[in-house]
Scaffold this active site. Sequence first.
Site, PDB file in Angstrom:
ATOM      1  CD  GLU B  60      19.151  63.311  30.786  1.00 16.08           C
ATOM      2  OE1 GLU B  60      19.473  63.821  31.883  1.00 16.08           O
ATOM      3  OE2 GLU B  60      19.185  62.084  30.572  1.00 16.08           O
ATOM      4  CG  HIS B 129      12.473  54.726  32.595  1.00 16.58           C
ATOM      5  ND1 HIS B 129      12.543  55.275  33.853  1.00 16.58           N
ATOM      6  CD2 HIS B 129      13.757  54.484  32.225  1.00 16.58           C
ATOM      7  CE1 HIS B 129      13.818  55.353  34.218  1.00 16.58           C
ATOM      8  NE2 HIS B 129      14.566  54.887  33.246  1.00 16.58           N
TER       9      HIS B 129
END
Lengths: 356, 324
Positions: B60, B129
């Site tokens: 990322e 998450h």
Amino acid sequence: MASSGAKKVRSKEKPGNSPAMLPTLTPSERVDLLRKMVLIRRFEQKAAQAFMQAKIRGFCHLYIGQEAVAVGSISTLHPTDAVITAYRDHGHALARGMSSRECMAELFGKITGCSRGKGGSMHFFSKEKHFHGGHGIVGGQTPLAAGIAFAQKYNGTGEVTVCYLGDGAVNQGAFHEALNLAALWKLPVIYVIENNEYSMGTHQSRSSAGYPLVKRADGYDMAGITANGNDVDDVREKMWDAVQLARTESLPSLVEIKTYRYRGHSMSDPGNYRTKEEIAERKKESEPISMFKERLYKEKVLTEKEYEEIERQSVAEAEDAIAFAEASAEPEVATVFEDIHAPEDQIAEFRPPIGS
Amino acid sequence: MAVITMREALNQALSEEMERDGRVILMGEEVAEYQGAYKVSSGLLQKFGAKRVLDTPISESGFAGLGVGAAMQGLRPVVEFMTWSFSMVAYDQIVNNAGAIRYMSGGQYSIPIVFRGSSGAGLQVGATHSHTPENWYANVPAMTVITPAFPDDAKGLLKSAIRSNNPVCFIENEKLYGFKGEVPEGDVLTTIGQARICREGSQVTLIANSASTHVALASAEQLAADGISAEVVDLRTIKPLDIPTILASVVKTSRVVIVEENKPFAGWGAQVAYEIQHRAFDSLDAPIERVTGLDVPQPYARVLEQAVMPSAERVTEAAKKTLG
């Protein structure tokens, strides 16, 4: 002058076209390299003085001792190629052709500075000169460089990107992510590790496993090249290979350039982690400006008198930059609200006026 | 008007903008060959090719920063985070690079980039998450933060975001990808920074965003059954906040409940509450209530997670409290 242990890795056995040879410089072009190195040295010395007088504040990382790296490597580029570096950025900016005045004014926090006084020492920018910063977070510029190279390739411009980082940055995750992306997507980017042996005050032997650092290229199947950063000719020669690889085959490479800084990590660094003797010895054996100057004397392309003139001009330019910076206006306080957002041109402006 | 899902609406926005502007590219994990982890990018690889729709490694920081660098050079990248929870490893690139390069350079660069992806809790995926990070990114001065609740807004706002010359965090909510609604065909833009009154009422204003808007609407139904008229304001954009629309509703109802899925401390609702008390103090008949995700890491077990999430019941209770 590849350092021992460094393996030169090529992704192909033989390039499709034999790369163009490193252009031989004319005597005056060689003298210009020296002139740039001396200018950077004198600029930095004047900046150090101004810092001690509290005219420059914040952090100020000097490039003294590393001049041959920026000057040699940038001399192998086209003017439209991209250059990006970390926070020790004064040398690269000057080598890229930014003016001493705009750079010094930025250090003084003046509106005439290259970033309008908003960046400071660590954040020089000149889009016009394709100098894309000046980045303050260690390794944070390395993915940006991959992106600039991505755009160059996407647009088919034939340009390349050179991204400088220090030896401390090789242990940042962003650096490894960037190397992987550059190799995976075959981006025309050259990552240059300026190995000055210390990440701030920590010697590389206490911060990095796996030597030489250029070995990190192997893991990504990239070309790994080393150069002697005290020798501007060697830097040029080795960088040329990397630049050709990027330009003609759109392949990235990792170049480790051994160098040494003679001053602290920043002006705030008392330097207790190394001895004065160590610095003196390194200066004596491989000071880049003297080394190149002596070579030019031997080649009979420079006389002592001409060198004195280069010194005189460099000091004069650095002093002029100081005078310009001092005479320049502070930014109007109202400019604090400028440069946050680019004007919209495809949709209506949607932000309320700042401060409303 | 066609009734389509949120994911289809987002897909249309991406496709239309890529069709319109060759500088728009899409990159992220699984966006190309896999067709998108949530199928938002379905078919785009086939339509636009691998040069413009790029599968990235799980990096990322690397690909977010790569997108910023490409934007500095004039491309208009859309960078997908499979979920915004993963954006935290790219935080430096989003905050320091996308967020500050224009300013630090004295205005030399535009950074036309959209970071987008799913977010939110409620599907039992645990603490790592389940983040709703709009308040984190709204704290970055240059950032625009968009959180659509309905398919038409998702399409219209994403198209506007891609056309913006500035960095945008476009935060979708996983629970809404299958939500269906009417979406106008073709080139219809939604203006960034304008809230939407999605239910009119007179006695209490429920201010929400994204999936919380649907919680607020469910509460408004409950309140109506008890004879209480609630107005629901969907902010659509967290930054910039549409303060005029908020204030107009507060002046009308004099009572406010803010509904936000993120954690309470310095959540965007705290900012909204500040703006209301500062600008419409005399209009308030009761202290402003906030219904937020509880201040705990997101738990896995269903019963625990449901207790943590804002619910219609909690909103209804808070609304009744404002009515005394």
